[in-house]
Design an enzyme around this catalytic site. Structure first.
Site, PDB file in Angstrom:
ATOM      1  CG  ASP A 198     -19.909 -16.594  -6.966  1.00  0.00           C
ATOM      2  OD1 ASP A 198     -20.161 -15.448  -7.405  1.00  0.00           O
ATOM      3  OD2 ASP A 198     -20.556 -17.103  -6.036  1.00  0.00           O
ATOM      4  CG  HIS A 199     -19.460 -12.234 -11.632  1.00  0.00           C
ATOM      5  ND1 HIS A 199     -20.602 -12.918 -11.940  1.00  0.00           N
ATOM      6  CD2 HIS A 199     -19.858 -10.996 -11.289  1.00  0.00           C
ATOM      7  CE1 HIS A 199     -21.633 -12.117 -11.797  1.00  0.00           C
ATOM      8  NE2 HIS A 199     -21.220 -10.942 -11.413  1.00  0.00           N
ATOM      9  CG  HIS A 261     -23.682 -14.018  -7.101  1.00  0.00           C
ATOM     10  ND1 HIS A 261     -22.578 -14.579  -7.678  1.00  0.00           N
ATOM     11  CD2 HIS A 261     -24.480 -13.645  -8.127  1.00  0.00           C
ATOM     12  CE1 HIS A 261     -22.702 -14.533  -8.998  1.00  0.00           C
ATOM     13  NE2 HIS A 261     -23.851 -13.980  -9.295  1.00  0.00           N
TER      14      HIS A 261
END
Ligand SMILES: NC(=O)c1ccc[n+]([C@@H]2O[C@H](COP(=O)([O-])OP(=O)(O)OC[C@H]3O[C@@H](n4cnc5c(N)ncnc54)[C@H](OP(=O)(O)O)[C@@H]3O)[C@@H](O)[C@H]2O)c1
Length: 507
Positions: A198-199, A261
């Site tokens: 999950d960048h 996110h």
């Protein structure tokens, strides 16, 4: 090491952490993500001296390329997208470790070739059998790639060496599919060797949520239902779906952004202090927060989904979602989603968390706004404070990273009037170091085996538990609203907050 000299203590997290002997295999190496984010991040890590000298990169995709063709593609991607300056000597050393394996995922011969390539690299470059496999491929291929790795003896190293799987989002499209995928992945890799990307968690400002909350004394005492009125978490994009119709249609804004996110941002904002910053303590607290999330009873009143209609953006006339190339003109996919959640625990009871995300909104911005209650009593005349809003602490995740505090101040002059002012912290002004890209941080953590910034499977499951009933409700009830491109979303979203006596921020 002597504890009296903390700079020499290997546990000192201020020291640069350098990965040990290792390599990375990228499946889907010709894709968008690989070119724009992964290849530049690898170069930037090498340029910062954080990769081992024999680091090796193996690309896998359906192209008839030689190693040199692959190196040229990486070179172009680095020149175009890397964050740090191009240095020929760094590039030359890195490029010696590049290999390309052409193949399709169900092609056994390609995986045999991959295996021999890894063995060759171990001998030639001293990678020590330590390899991470990055699945930068369409999600429907996650299971087959993982199974091929097992079938060809690639999923486990010999002796002390390690093998790790890095899995891109989305991890499933609902709870059931996420559980099924997890089962496949865990049949092959140990849970501690699976890194779900999950960048957002690799972003500096997101990590700063924890620093802000738990390294200071002034915020935590008011970080609860006694002082906080509500929390707004926004991720707004000013672009449409671009060329990603195939990926986006049928997925939509809530699955693409809220499930991962925004719920991760909620967990970090709402969680209790972890016992330490190791991965398991962090997960324990994030999970407790996610488990306490409760959906409102009337989903029709407290959730909104919508699609962008034609409009103007950046001085250009733009299409509506249903007119985009590759989109079914009857599609019900949401490009905007807003939901109200509550957190059923002592800290947050009665404090709504409003989450929203959308494409083609007024501006590109991601922020967490903690909005405080009004003062319980005011010694001023009502007219003095007529212009005064509510105090707020805003964590700006992107694009201009920092923290803003909004509070009331007297307007200079002989009259008494109190208006909102802001106090700003900006990363760019307070620190000389520029923030690494999220993928730099995350790739390095994979090679180091540090799992703090990767959601565990239980968190993914909790997120789908929260989202599934909303998606089901939307499926069964009508069509999405429309909103004009370039605006801040549909009227229904404003009405949703207005019913609670609140309004969305216009960041
Ligand atoms: N792009 C982003 O910004 C972004 C953001 C978040 C998450 N993601 C996730 O990251 C992953 C990759 O995204 P992307 O945008 O890079 O996708 P993409 O541009 O569509 O690339 C897909 C890659 O998979 C390869 N591929 C597809 N089918 C294959 C097959 N049968 N055998 C071998 N290779 C095959 C393609 O190789 P060929 O060259 O052979 O076609 C290509 O390299 C996806 O899981 C996506 O959800 C992407």
């Amino acid at each position: 090491m002597s504890s009296s000299n903390p700079l020499r203590d290997p546990r000192d997290r201020r020291l640069p952490r350098i990965a040990g002997p290792s390599g990375l295999v990228i499946f889907g190496v010709t894709g968008d993500l690989s070119r724009k984010k992964l290849m530049p991040a690898i170069y930037d890590l090498a340029n910062r001296g954080l990769l081992p000298p024999g680091f090796s990169l193996v690309g896998f995709a359906r192209r008839d390329w030689e190693n040199e063709d692959f190196a040229q593609v990486v070179h172009d991607a680095v020149k175009e997208h890397a964050r740090t300056p191009f240095r020929e000597e760094v590039w030359q050393q890195l490029a010696e470790g590049f290999r390309f394996v052409p193949g399709v995922f169900d092609d056994d011969d390609a995986f045999v070739k991959l295996r021999s390539t890894i063995e060759e690299l171990d001998k030639a470059r001293g990678t020590g059998g330590n390899f991470a496999f990055y699945l930068s491929v369409p999600p429907k291929f996650f299971p087959s790639v993982v199974q091929q790795l097992k079938k060809h003896g690639l999923s486990h190293g010999q002796g002390d060496s390690w093998r790790r799987a890095v899995i891109e989002k989305p991890f499933g499209h609902d709870l059931k599919s996420a559980q099924d995928l997890n089962q496949v992945v865990h049949e092959v890799f140990r849970p501690s060797d699976v890194f779900r990307i999950d960048h957002y968690l690799g972003k500096e400002t997101v990590q700063n949520i924890l620093a802000l909350r738990f390294a200071n004394t002034m915020f935590e005492p008011i970080w609860n239902r006694s002082y906080v009125d509500h929390v707004q978490i926004t991720m707004a994009e000013d672009i449409g779906i671009g060329g990603r119709a195939g990926y986006y249609d049928g997925i939509g804004a809530a699955r693409d952004v809220i499930q991962n996110h925004l719920l991760q941002l909620l967990a970090l904002t709402a969680m209790e202090e972890p016992a330490s910053f190791d991965a398991s303590s962090l997960v324990t607290e994030k999970l407790k927060a996610l488990r306490a999330v409760k959906l409102p009873k009337e989903l029709g009143k407290h959730t909104v989904r919508a699609q962008y209609a034609p409009g103007w953006q950046g001085g250009e006339e733009v299409h509506g979602y249903l007119e985009e190339e590759g989109i079914d003109p009857h599609s019900k996919t949401d490009t905007y989603a807003a939901i109200k959640l509550e957190i059923d625990n002592r800290r947050w009871a009665g404090v709504p968390f409003y989450l929203r995300t959308g494409k083609r909104l007024g501006r590109r911005v991601t922020e967490i706004a903690v909005v405080f209650q009004r003062a319980p009593h005011s010694p001023f005349d009502a007219t003095d404070t007529q212009e005064l809003g509510q105090n707020a602490l805003v964590i700006r995740v992107q694009p201009d990273e920092g923290v803003t505090i909004r509070f009331g101040s007297k307007v200079p002059g002989t009259s008494m009037e109190i208006r909102d002012v802001t106090m700003d912290f900006q990363y760019g002004e307070s620190f000389t170091e520029s923030s690494p890209e999220a993928y730099e941080r995350l790739l390095l953590d994979v090679l180091l085996g540090e799992a703090n910034l990767f959601p565990r499977h239980e968190e993914v499951e909790q997120s789908w538990r929260i989202l599934d009933p909303i998606e089901e409700y939307w499926d069964q009830h009508g069509r999405p609203e429309q909103y004009t491109s370039g605006t801040w979303g549909p009227k229904a979203a404003d009405e949703m907050l207005a019913r609670d006596g609140r309004s969305w921020r216009r960041p």
